[in-house]
Design an enzyme around this catalytic site. Structure first.
Site, PDB file in Angstrom:
ATOM      1  CB  CYS A 144      50.169 -23.876   7.894  1.00  0.00           C
ATOM      2  SG  CYS A 144      49.259 -25.419   7.748  1.00  0.00           S
ATOM      3  CB  CYS A 196      45.483 -25.947  14.089  1.00  0.00           C
ATOM      4  SG  CYS A 196      44.657 -25.496  12.551  1.00  0.00           S
TER       5      CYS A 196
HETATM    6  N1  DGL Z   1      46.088 -23.856   9.803  1.00  0.00           N
HETATM    7  C1  DGL Z   1      46.659 -25.122   9.738  1.00  0.00           C
HETATM    8  C2  DGL Z   1      47.595 -25.517  10.823  1.00  0.00           C
HETATM    9  O1  DGL Z   1      48.121 -24.688  11.485  1.00  0.00           O
HETATM   10  C3  DGL Z   1      46.172 -26.171   8.811  1.00  0.00           C
HETATM   11  C4  DGL Z   1      44.804 -26.627   9.016  1.00  0.00           C
HETATM   12  C5  DGL Z   1      44.354 -27.546   7.933  1.00  0.00           C
HETATM   13  O2  DGL Z   1      44.323 -27.115   6.800  1.00  0.00           O
HETATM   14  O3  DGL Z   1      44.049 -28.703   8.240  1.00  0.00           O
HETATM   15  O4  DGL Z   1      47.835 -26.669  11.023  1.00  0.00           O
END
Ligand code: DGL
Length: 274
Positions: free
Chosen positions: A82, A196
């Site tokens: 993430c 993301c």
């Molecule tokens: N999958 C996430 C990232 O890579 C987080 C997305 C979220 O929860 O806002 O930033």
């Protein structure tokens, strides 16, 4: 236990991966493809998704709770799949777990450097969460690798929620993708970073909108490679040569939470509710 068996036991402990939700499964796929004999654990913190609009302190608290859970499951390494959590919590996690407990923490950040290298016209776009784009870590990335290119950033509010619902080909997801890619195309970006881990699941829609002349850059494969190199350097790659099933946990309250994970993972999976 002999020294030899201790070493085997250490190496055969699982690799743990987590994200604010199902997005990190896009990274997990690369890890599983590169390291098929490693035992993998995955936590989707979907009840608390999105992280993108939370404060760094709130995100750190979530990361600590999940890391404690994964360490109790005997994780040998934790991958923060993430970008938002990495920006908010990687330093705090390393201070809490790597130094005292020797658990390496692998994070990820938007691929500004590879995008700057790949761009032909010197204009790159970055799609990411508000939290990532506002972070000091992202400012540092721009400082280091964005100086000789024009970088156009776009927060994609609402897109994570679409992926969390498994709507990877839905009309409303396409509309958001159009809305968020338009400014990047108008600015002339020839390379777009998927900053993301949820966004690779919207890749088909993004490609549909931006066309084949724009290069999309996803960091999942690079994270898997980096993980492999770290485990090799620490002599922690598994000696196992049998495929094992990935274990998933989710705290989502949606009725179809398990179905969405199966859909995105695309293989048989053992999924538990946290
Ligand atoms: N999958 C996430 C990232 O890579 C987080 C997305 C979220 O929860 O806002 O930033």
């Amino acid at each position: 236990m002999t020294a030899q068996s201790t070493t085997h036991a250490m190496k055969d402990r699982p690799i743990a991966v987590f994200d604010s939700g199902v997005g990190g499964i896009s990274v997990l796929k690369h890890i599983h493809a590169l390291l098929p004999f490693e035992q993998l654990l995955y936590v989707a913190d979907s009840k608390y998704a999105p992280y993108g609009n939370k404060t760094p302190a709130e995100i750190q608290a979530r990361c600590f709770e999940i890391a404690d859970f994964l360490i109790a499951k005997d994780a040998k390494v934790i991958v923060v799949a993430c970008n938002t959590a990495t920006a908010a919590a990687i330093d705090a996690m390393r201070a809490k777990y790597t130094l005292p407990n020797h658990i390496p923490i692998i994070g990820m950040e938007p691929a500004v450097k590879p995008a700057a290298e790949a761009s032909k016209n010197g204009i790159i776009g970055v799609l990411a969460t508000t939290g990532t784009l506002k972070s000091a870590q992202f400012a540092g990335l721009l400082e280091s690798y964005g100086r000789n290119v024009k970088v156009v950033t776009q927060a994609c509010v609402g897109l994570v929620e679409c992926i969390e619902r498994g709507e990877i080909a839905a009309e409303n997801t396409l509309r958001l993708v159009e809305q968020y890619c338009r400014p990047l195309l108008d600015a002339g970006a020839d390379t777009i970073v998927l900053g993301c881990t949820h966004y690779p699941f919207a890749r088909a829609l993004i490609e549909q909108v931006v066309g084949s002349d724009v290069t999309l850059i996803d960091t999942g494969a690079a994270v898997a490679k980096h993980l492999q190199q770290r485990l090799l350097a620490l002599d922690l790659l598994s000696d196992n040569n049998q495929l094992t099933q990935v274990q998933f946990w989710t705290n989502s309250e949606a009725n179809d939470a398990k179905q969405v994970i199966s859909q995105l993972w695309g293989q048989s999976a053992e999924i538990s509710i946290l």
